[in-house]
Design an enzyme around this catalytic site. Structure first.
Site, PDB file in Angstrom:
ATOM      1  N   ASP A 164      56.869  12.771  38.630  1.00  0.00           N
ATOM      2  CA  ASP A 164      56.485  13.425  37.381  1.00  0.00           C
ATOM      3  C   ASP A 164      57.295  14.689  37.108  1.00  0.00           C
ATOM      4  OD1 ASP A 164      55.246  14.687  39.544  1.00  0.00           O
ATOM      5  OD2 ASP A 164      53.272  13.904  39.044  1.00  0.00           O
TER       6      ASP A 164
ATOM      7  N   ASN B 209      40.659  15.933  41.681  1.00  0.00           N
ATOM      8  CA  ASN B 209      39.890  15.085  40.749  1.00  0.00           C
ATOM      9  C   ASN B 209      40.263  13.604  40.899  1.00  0.00           C
ATOM     10  OD1 ASN B 209      42.410  14.956  39.611  1.00  0.00           O
ATOM     11  ND2 ASN B 209      41.830  15.751  37.596  1.00  0.00           N
TER      12      ASN B 209
ATOM     13  N   HIS C 295      43.351  12.331  40.835  1.00  0.00           N
ATOM     14  CA  HIS C 295      44.558  11.856  40.141  1.00  0.00           C
ATOM     15  C   HIS C 295      45.665  11.490  41.123  1.00  0.00           C
ATOM     16  CE1 HIS C 295      46.311  16.232  39.564  1.00  0.00           C
ATOM     17  NE2 HIS C 295      46.851  15.671  40.618  1.00  0.00           N
TER      18      HIS C 295
ATOM     19  N   GLU D 156      45.476  11.321  35.165  1.00  0.00           N
ATOM     20  CA  GLU D 156      44.185  11.984  35.269  1.00  0.00           C
ATOM     21  C   GLU D 156      43.065  10.943  35.159  1.00  0.00           C
ATOM     22  OE1 GLU D 156      44.239  14.876  36.311  1.00  0.00           O
ATOM     23  OE2 GLU D 156      45.432  16.293  35.143  1.00  0.00           O
TER      24      GLU D 156
END
Ligand code: F6R
Length: 261
Positions: free
Chosen positions: A67, A135, A137, A142
């Protein structure tokens, strides 16, 4: 899914690096997929040691980063172009021209993302290193990201921006968007090595490994992949209940591979 629980971050790195090196040795034409963030740093240090010792040659490998932030110029010290150059390309002696990071600064980000997806998929085999967000991801996919997602522009969650604000002067300067490989791009890898350490990852690791497979927890979608190897420290593993990971004894094993299953 193979799970190994190690004694701390450094041992996570040593054991995961041995796994990556052995997967690469078995897949001579494979690309290597690389993540940024804190989780893989000890793994990269261990891989660099293998390179320096002449036990691993990365000079012919192609690398793809997961990313990049949208809007950060490549020369910004916290752009993933810079982070990958610093932590991966130079220490592993990769050829810079063979290291690819999505662009976050071009006019047509969607077209660039499509081209990146094609370039990643042009390698039938890839050994993919990933971390996990608190979380759940993976990459910057996400919660709620689709299993079929490909490389694209995404909005970063407040939680992710807050977690990554440690690399920036303040929260306001953390980019709001990123270009990320999709979940299906990550699952396209032939081998996936997930590294995590620290108690802040414990809930996400438990949900990913033992929870239902769900787009609400992107890392849980790894359960459907045929070759995932997970390296955790005890803090990150503390909420696992049903899994029976192999816990590495306190003394580092002389032959780590013999101790894994
Ligand atoms: C990094 C990436 C992210 C991180 C995750 C964990 O390229 O795609 O998914 O792996 O946010 O970050 P750290 O390792 O800093 O806790």
């Amino acid at each position: 899914m193979m799970t190994v629980v190690a004694n701390g971050e450094q041992q996570v790195g040593t054991l995961a690096a041995a796994e990556v090196a052995s997967a690469l040795a078995k897949q001579p034409a494979a690309a290597i997929g690389v993540a940024t963030g804190s989780s893989p740093l000890s793994l990269y240090r261990s891989l660099a040691n293998l390179v320096r010792a002449g036990r691993l040659d990365m000079s012919g490998r192609t690398a793809f980063a997961l990313d990049e932030y949208v809007g950060l110029p490549p020369e910004h010290p916290e752009s993933y172009h810079s982070v990958i150059a610093r932590n991966v390309t130079r220490p592993l002696r990769l050829v810079p021209e063979n290291v690819h990071v999505p662009t976050g600064t071009t006019q047509d980000l969607a077209a660039a993302a499509r081209a990146y997806e094609q370039a990643v998929r042009s390698f039938p085999t890839r050994v993919q290193i990933i971390g996990i967000g608190s979380n759940g991801h993976i990459g910057f996919n996400e919660p709620g990201s689709q299993r079929s997602s490909q490389t694209r522009v995404v909005a970063l969650s407040d939680e992710t921006r807050a977690a990554n604000s440690r690399f920036f002067p303040d929260l306001a300067t953390v980019p709001t968007h990123a270009v990320t490989q999709g979940i299906s791009t990550i699952l396209h890898a032939s081998t996936i090595v997930l590294v995590a350490h620290g108690a802040t990852k414990a809930a996400a690791i438990a949900a990913a490994l033992e929870g239902a497979e769900s787009e609400a927890v992107p890392a849980s979608l790894l359960q459907s992949h045929h070759d995932v190897r997970v390296f955790l420290d005890r803090a990150a593993a503390q909420r696992l209940r049903n899994h029976s990971p192999h816990t590495i004894p306190n003394r580092p094993p002389s032959n780590p591979k013999a101790e894994q299953r």
